[in-house]
Design an enzyme around this catalytic site. Structure first.
Site, PDB file in Angstrom:
ATOM      1  N   GLU A  36      31.554  43.966  47.963  1.00  0.00           N
ATOM      2  CA  GLU A  36      31.023  45.201  47.386  1.00  0.00           C
ATOM      3  C   GLU A  36      29.757  44.843  46.608  1.00  0.00           C
ATOM      4  OE1 GLU A  36      33.743  47.549  45.126  1.00  0.00           O
ATOM      5  OE2 GLU A  36      35.349  47.375  46.607  1.00  0.00           O
ATOM      6  N   ASP A  87      41.309  42.861  39.819  1.00  0.00           N
ATOM      7  CA  ASP A  87      40.763  43.241  41.123  1.00  0.00           C
ATOM      8  C   ASP A  87      40.673  41.976  41.963  1.00  0.00           C
ATOM      9  OD1 ASP A  87      40.488  45.882  40.402  1.00  0.00           O
ATOM     10  OD2 ASP A  87      38.398  45.679  39.802  1.00  0.00           O
ATOM     11  N   TYR A 129      35.567  51.421  53.789  1.00  0.00           N
ATOM     12  CA  TYR A 129      36.150  50.871  52.562  1.00  0.00           C
ATOM     13  C   TYR A 129      37.518  50.266  52.837  1.00  0.00           C
ATOM     14  CZ  TYR A 129      37.856  50.675  47.742  1.00  0.00           C
ATOM     15  OH  TYR A 129      38.374  50.256  46.536  1.00  0.00           O
ATOM     16  N   CYS A 138      34.056  45.293  41.410  1.00  0.00           N
ATOM     17  CA  CYS A 138      34.002  46.702  41.798  1.00  0.00           C
ATOM     18  C   CYS A 138      32.595  47.256  41.613  1.00  0.00           C
ATOM     19  CB  CYS A 138      35.003  47.511  40.966  1.00  0.00           C
ATOM     20  SG  CYS A 138      34.958  49.284  41.275  1.00  0.00           S
ATOM     21  N   CYS A 186      22.490  34.622  29.079  1.00  0.00           N
ATOM     22  CA  CYS A 186      21.901  33.789  30.123  1.00  0.00           C
ATOM     23  C   CYS A 186      20.460  33.454  29.754  1.00  0.00           C
ATOM     24  CB  CYS A 186      21.939  34.517  31.464  1.00  0.00           C
ATOM     25  SG  CYS A 186      21.247  33.534  32.817  1.00  0.00           S
ATOM     26  N   TYR A 222      35.552  41.415  45.976  1.00  0.00           N
ATOM     27  CA  TYR A 222      35.239  41.391  44.548  1.00  0.00           C
ATOM     28  C   TYR A 222      34.562  40.097  44.111  1.00  0.00           C
ATOM     29  CZ  TYR A 222      38.424  45.375  44.542  1.00  0.00           C
ATOM     30  OH  TYR A 222      39.024  46.584  44.801  1.00  0.00           O
ATOM     31  N   CYS A 232      36.236  51.302  35.256  1.00  0.00           N
ATOM     32  CA  CYS A 232      35.108  50.387  35.149  1.00  0.00           C
ATOM     33  C   CYS A 232      35.569  49.137  34.415  1.00  0.00           C
ATOM     34  CB  CYS A 232      33.941  51.033  34.409  1.00  0.00           C
ATOM     35  SG  CYS A 232      32.561  49.889  34.099  1.00  0.00           S
TER      36      CYS A 232
END
Length: 207
Positions: A73, A108, A61, A30, A185, A113, A176
């Site tokens: 997205e 999601d 959308y 998202c 990383c 996604y 969120c």
């Protein structure tokens, strides 16, 4: 009509400072939460959200959510390389979502996604591929499967609807599912064997 000024960064969301900026695109589920991560990163000049990687022009959308257009997205990040390096943006990307889930983030589910990096230069392409290679053993060592992130040259970017732009600024308590995944990383910071032991990925929760 899309608002022209970023409410947090105070710059045009479709603009860029002449001669001292670069553009990057990231898809990590998202785009609401993803955009906030990048506008909070020092050296980022402006952000917007939109759709990339599909097979139709000017998608809505609803069309993207249908899965028929193939778009992801994404967040468009305009940054100043003398203030923030591309590797730092890659770290924000890798460390704040689960890049092993294919066409989903948590609950999601859908092609929009997917985890993806769209590059605008050959240098970005090389850096993104190098970072993926460096992060893979960290993810595997935490007990997860292979990274499914696609890394591709950028194509057309279609700006999303007004209400998606800087959504979490306008709706601070809005949905969120982004945040630290518990992994580091090793891009531009240390060799893999110099890093501390890692914890497992935090799977994003659904809405």
């Amino acid at each position: 009509m899309t608002a022209m000024t970023h409410p947090v960064l105070k710059h045009p969301i479709e603009g860029a400072p002449d001669g001292r900026s670069a553009i990057a695109y990231f898809g990590m589920g998202c785009f609401w939460g993803a955009e906030r991560l990048f506008w909070q990163t020092p050296g980022v000049w402006t952000t917007s959200v939109g759709y990339m990687g599909g097979n139709t022009e000017s998608p809505t959308y609803d069309e993207v959510c249908s899965g028929r257009t193939g778009h992801a997205e994404v967040v468009r990040v305009v940054y100043e390389p003398d203030k923030v390096g591309y590797n730092q943006l890659l770290k924000v990307f890798w460390e704040n979502h689960d890049p092993t889930q294919g066409m989903r983030q948590g609950n999601d589910i859908g092609t929009q996604y997917r985890s993806v990096i769209y590059t605008t230069t050959s240098e970005q392409q090389e850096a993104a591929e190098t970072s993926k290679t460096a992060f893979e053993p960290v993810v595997r060592g935490a007990g997860f499967g292979p990274i499914t992130t696609n890394i591709l040259p950028a194509g057309a970017y279609w700006l999303a609807e007004d209400y998606h732009q800087q959504y979490l600024h306008h709706n601070p308590n809005g949905y969120c599912n982004h945040g630290p995944n518990g992994l580091s990383c090793p891009v531009g910071i240390a060799r893999q064997d110099e890093l501390p032991a890692q914890q497992g990925i935090r799977r994003p929760s659904g809405s």
